[in-house]
Scaffold this active site. Structure first.
Site, PDB file in Angstrom:
ATOM      1  N   TYR A   1       1.610  -1.136  -0.155  1.00  0.00           N
ATOM      2  CA  TYR A   1      -0.234   0.296  -0.154  1.00  0.00           C
ATOM      3  C   TYR A   1       0.586   0.808  -0.081  1.00  0.00           C
ATOM      4  CZ  TYR A   1      -3.997   2.932   0.844  1.00  0.00           C
ATOM      5  OH  TYR A   1      -5.364   3.765   0.794  1.00  0.00           O
TER       6      TYR A   1
ATOM      7  N   LYS B   1     -20.821 -20.497  -8.523  1.00  0.00           N
ATOM      8  CA  LYS B   1     -19.996 -20.249 -10.361  1.00  0.00           C
ATOM      9  C   LYS B   1     -18.350 -20.075 -10.702  1.00  0.00           C
ATOM     10  CE  LYS B   1     -20.177 -20.487 -15.053  1.00  0.00           C
ATOM     11  NZ  LYS B   1     -21.420 -19.083 -15.212  1.00  0.00           N
TER      12      LYS B   1
ATOM     13  N   GLU C   1     -24.916 -14.087 -16.357  1.00  0.00           N
ATOM     14  CA  GLU C   1     -25.470 -15.177 -15.700  1.00  0.00           C
ATOM     15  C   GLU C   1     -26.726 -15.089 -15.576  1.00  0.00           C
ATOM     16  OE1 GLU C   1     -24.665 -19.441 -15.028  1.00  0.00           O
ATOM     17  OE2 GLU C   1     -23.562 -17.690 -16.088  1.00  0.00           O
ATOM     18  N   ASP C   2     -27.253 -16.352 -16.321  1.00  0.00           N
ATOM     19  CA  ASP C   2     -28.672 -16.115 -14.806  1.00  0.00           C
ATOM     20  C   ASP C   2     -29.503 -14.538 -15.131  1.00  0.00           C
ATOM     21  OD1 ASP C   2     -28.110 -18.448 -14.837  1.00  0.00           O
ATOM     22  OD2 ASP C   2     -28.210 -18.542 -12.282  1.00  0.00           O
TER      23      ASP C   2
ATOM     24  N   ASP D   1     -25.195 -18.771 -19.740  1.00  0.00           N
ATOM     25  CA  ASP D   1     -26.955 -18.988 -20.335  1.00  0.00           C
ATOM     26  C   ASP D   1     -26.529 -19.629 -22.089  1.00  0.00           C
ATOM     27  OD1 ASP D   1     -27.164 -19.710 -17.525  1.00  0.00           O
ATOM     28  OD2 ASP D   1     -27.655 -17.505 -17.722  1.00  0.00           O
TER      29      ASP D   1
ATOM     30  N   GLY E   1     -35.910 -19.910 -25.787  1.00  0.00           N
ATOM     31  CA  GLY E   1     -34.992 -18.697 -24.663  1.00  0.00           C
ATOM     32  C   GLY E   1     -33.733 -18.620 -24.533  1.00  0.00           C
ATOM     33  N   ALA E   2     -33.334 -18.130 -23.363  1.00  0.00           N
ATOM     34  CA  ALA E   2     -31.770 -17.720 -23.975  1.00  0.00           C
ATOM     35  C   ALA E   2     -31.159 -18.728 -24.590  1.00  0.00           C
ATOM     36  CB  ALA E   2     -31.001 -17.224 -22.749  1.00  0.00           C
ATOM     37  N   ALA E   3     -30.615 -20.275 -24.116  1.00  0.00           N
ATOM     38  CA  ALA E   3     -30.100 -21.500 -24.199  1.00  0.00           C
ATOM     39  C   ALA E   3     -30.414 -21.600 -26.045  1.00  0.00           C
ATOM     40  CB  ALA E   3     -29.986 -21.989 -22.770  1.00  0.00           C
TER      41      ALA E   3
ATOM     42  N   ASN F   1     -33.583 -29.405 -16.767  1.00  0.00           N
ATOM     43  CA  ASN F   1     -32.484 -30.109 -15.605  1.00  0.00           C
ATOM     44  C   ASN F   1     -33.232 -30.010 -13.764  1.00  0.00           C
ATOM     45  OD1 ASN F   1     -30.228 -32.038 -14.840  1.00  0.00           O
ATOM     46  ND2 ASN F   1     -29.452 -30.005 -15.494  1.00  0.00           N
TER      47      ASN F   1
ATOM     48  N   ASN G   1     -22.008 -27.461 -18.925  1.00  0.00           N
ATOM     49  CA  ASN G   1     -21.555 -26.196 -18.917  1.00  0.00           C
ATOM     50  C   ASN G   1     -20.046 -26.437 -18.081  1.00  0.00           C
ATOM     51  OD1 ASN G   1     -23.940 -25.664 -20.473  1.00  0.00           O
ATOM     52  ND2 ASN G   1     -23.873 -23.128 -19.659  1.00  0.00           N
TER      53      ASN G   1
END
Length: 756
Positions: free
Chosen positions: A39, A94, A136-137, A162, A196-198, A286, A318
């Protein structure tokens, strides 16, 4: 599938320190000088360098190995829109996967913003801090716009996992499946359940691989996506069909590939019968897929099937992608993760699936038949080659596509760097546990009137690691189970006082074994009221496959019944104990730490042989240092002389081993020191990973110090040289220790013709 108990999950996250991640300094901070360098005033110097040359931020800070996992909690897997704060445990998780599989540090950031413009502004402002961004999500359709705009505005690698993680892994599996059945991606008819997105990202990547848009039909919860729909995003409408159909049954007629990213049981078995020859079905919902794996396989013999579950072949997971993709992108300081990099990951996965599977992977999954085919389309998550296959492929694609700011020229050196980042220890127990699950064995626990044993028994049963046999007072066991909400269904409970005939039968066996060792039948009957003797005789008599004790008694008292009844294997003079030390620098193996108090040089040679075999059991090639307080004859004395003689004899008996001594522990573990002062040593290249101690005192002290203050996870003790699988716990071992030891005992039992 693994059952998760609510209390276990909450306790796991709550135990001190709360959560799953922490920040650890990477430089010494123990002196005033250290603090002044870390520092003020020393920190001003790198600040000035970065101000003059912004790229120096990678040189002087952790940015180059730091990824942010960012969410607003609007589409958390399986939970939906639960909000930013409630999504934090997922984002921390994650981060754990990034670190575990690719050595990447993470901060999780939960943003309380559902407006896309606000979310984009916040994430863009974080660019100076991070080397990469994992979104994510985030719910569709906002996630499409958020990712697109952030990619345009930011100059660091960014990916919404995703979307693209599932796309990359499923694309690799699809290419493998098509190759197996002799079909081309440009000719297949595709039906997708989910928009959806996937799902949309999968289709966009498949188009890059040659899929024809006109051959695709997509359904969401409201039905088929066609031009009459007015409630969908532009990206979803790109896949609106022109075909005059309206039902899933019509779409499945003659279809070659079904992709499910929607909900459980939406695909009826009779619809599979409408598909073309050799259909490929990816049911990825899932935890319950669009059609159950067993149902699909029973419906058609020619089907190629993948799910998102680990208990079936071809798991589209994934974790096969994102850690290694970001690793490659970070290592060349890519400005983005582009299509070329994603396609490189797809092709790397596909090619790796065709390579011979390493023996350690076969062992981990208990399947020696793993090879490219209908039940092995993509590599397994525990394959150690993933990081050295995918990350270099992604890095090369970044360089070739012009988005890399740092060039790699020494690819062999880069692979070595990747291996060193990870270390074998990250996956050692994962592989052992997976091997145990492949063929569970009967494990007897003589101390079953203890909460820790019962909790561990529930876990190993639920995880499919072992079939527990619990010895103890039945009423007490049932009381402990009730008080702690333990589910012991599937665990056999034996109260040895309830079956006098069995005790007498075992007493006769014990008497015959020990009658010339001073034991009378009366003494045998008395000892058979002790559960350690009863459990050891169950193992000896073939009524159990492995035996674990030692939680509540000291080591000597715990091991004695096993030594008297089971004994050591043929050709072995004495058993020995080994601990596995899991440290960030890799796994290390310490012996003897539990059995032999002051072994002779000749006995140390036996211990070296047993330890080398045990280290190889854990899929590691031993590099053995025989320890003393001296280095290669630097001092004389009874102890260094003993260790020197043991080394010389061991080299003659085991000429194939990498083995040297006598030497000090720091010398053994420091290759630079070895190369500088002792370049003649066999350990000079890589240093030791296996340490042989002069006696129990030094070995026991060393592992206990590391366990308590050294920042290492200690697994063991592993008992080596017994005729059948016997393992003695540390006094007061944790539930995690007992579960780990059970996994080791089960694998030991699986291979007990070649025991530890």
């Amino acid at each position: 599938m693994l059952k998760i108990n609510k209390e276990d999950a909450l306790n796991y996250h709550e135990q001190n320190p709360a959560g799953k991640i922490e920040v650890v300094p990477t430089k010494p901070v123990s002196t005033q000088l250290d603090l002044a360098l870390a520092y003020s005033p020393g920190v001003a110097e790198p600040c000035k360098e970065i101000a003059a040359n912004p790229d120096d931020v990678y040189k002087y800070t952790a940015k180059g190995n730091l990824v942010a996992v960012i969410s607003n909690g609007t589409a958390v897997l399986g939970l939906g829109n639960i909000g930013a704060a409630a999504s934090k445990p997922v984002m921390e998780g994650k981060g754990v996967l990034f670190k575990k599989f690719a050595g990447i540090d993470c901060f999780d950031i939960e943003i309380d913003a559902t407006d896309p413009d606000e979310f984009i502004r916040i994430v863009k402002a974080l660019e100076p801090t991070f080397g990469g961004i994992n979104l994510e999500d985030i719910k569709a359709p906002e996630c499409f716009r958020i990712e697109t705009e952030l990619r345009e505005k930011m100059n660091i690698p960014l990916m919404h996992d995703d979307q693209h993680g599932t796309a990359i892994i499923s694309a690799a599996a699809l290419l493998s499946g098509l190759e197996l059945v002799g079909k081309k991606i440009g000719e297949i008819k595709v039906v997708v359940s989910g928009a959806g997105a996937a799902a949309i990202s999968c289709l966009r990547l498949y188009l890059e691989l040659g899929l024809k848009r006109e051959n695709v039909v997509v359904f969401d919860k409201d039905g088929i996506i066609n031009r009459q729909r007015t409630n969908l995003a532009e990206l979803q409408m790109q896949f609106a069909t022109e075909r005059p159909i309206s039902t899933l049954a019509e779409a499945m007629e003659g279809a070659d590939f079904f992709l499910g990213l929607s909900a459980a049981n939406v695909l009826a078995p009779e619809l599979l019968l409408k598909m073309a020859k050799d259909p490929i079905v990816f049911a990825l919902a899932n935890p319950d897929p669009e059609i159950a794996y067993e149902v699909a396989m029973a419906t058609r013999e020619d089907i190629i099937m993948a799910t998102g579950r680990s208990d079936h072949p071809n798991q589209v997971n994934n974790v096969l992608g994102f850690p290694y993709i970001f690793r490659g992108a970070l290592d060349v300081r890519a400005t983005e993760i582009n299509e070329a990099m994603k396609l490189a990951a797809v092709r790397a996965l596909t090619e790796l699936a065709k390579e011979p599977v390493p023996e350690m992977v076969n062992k981990a999954y208990g399947d020696n038949t793993l090879s490219f085919g209908r039940t092995y389309l993509i590599p397994k998550p525990l394959d150690p080659r993933l990081i050295t296959t995918i990350s270099p492929a992604v890095a090369k694609a970044a360089m070739e596509s012009g988005v890399a700011r740092r060039l790699i020229t020494d690819w062999h050196g880069y692979e070595d760097e990747l291996r060193s980042r990870l270390g074998v220890n990250q996956k050692l127990m994962n592989r052992i546990t997976s091997r145990a699950r492949a063929t569970p064995k009967r494990v007897v626990y003589p101390e079953a009137d203890n909460y820790k044993i019962l909790k561990a028994a529930q876990i190993v049963h639920d995880e499919g690691i072992a079939t527990p046999i619990l010895l103890g007072n039945r009423a007490k066991i049932e009381q402990i189970a009730r008080e702690n909400s333990l589910d012991l269904e599937g665990c056999e409970i034996i109260d040895i006082l309830e079956d006098e005939a069995k005790r007498h039968e075992y007493a006769e066996i014990l008497f015959r074994k020990r009658q010339r060792k001073g034991m009378t039948l009366y003494e045998g009957k008395r000892l058979l009221r002790e559960r350690n003797y009863y459990g050891a005789l169950m193992l000896d008599n073939g009524e159990a496959d492995a035996y674990i004790t030692g939680l509540t008694k000291d080591y000597g008292k715990s091991i004695l019944p096993a030594l008297q009844i089971i004994g050591v294997e043929d050709g072995v003079q004495r058993a020995a104990g080994m601990y596995i030390i899991l440290h960030k620098k890799g796994p290390f193996f310490f012996a003897d730490t539990t059995v032999n108090i002051d072994p002779t040089a000749e006995e140390l040679v036996d211990i070296i042989g047993l330890t080398a075999r045990a280290v190889r059991f854990f899929d590691t090639e031993p590099r053995i240092a025989v320890l003393s307080y001296t280095n290669f004859g630097s001092n004389v004395g009874p102890l260094p002389d003993k260790m020197r003689r043991a080394t010389e004899m061991a080299k003659r008996r085991f000429p194939d081993l990498i083995l040297d001594g006598e030497m000090q522990a720091n010398t053994a573990l420091n290759p630079q020191l070895l190369r500088e002062h002792y370049p003649f040593s066999e350990l000079a290249e890589k240093g030791a990973n296996t340490l042989i101690f002069p006696g129990l005192t030094s070995g026991n002290i060393a592992y206990k110090v590391l366990q308590e203050i050294g920042g290492a996870e200690v697994i063991g003790p592993v008992l080596m040289g017994m005729r059948k699988p016997v393992h003695i716990l540390q006094l007061g071992a944790s539930v995690r220790d007992i579960v780990n030891m059970t996994s080791i005992a089960v694998v030991d039992a699986q291979t007990y013709n070649h025991p530890l």
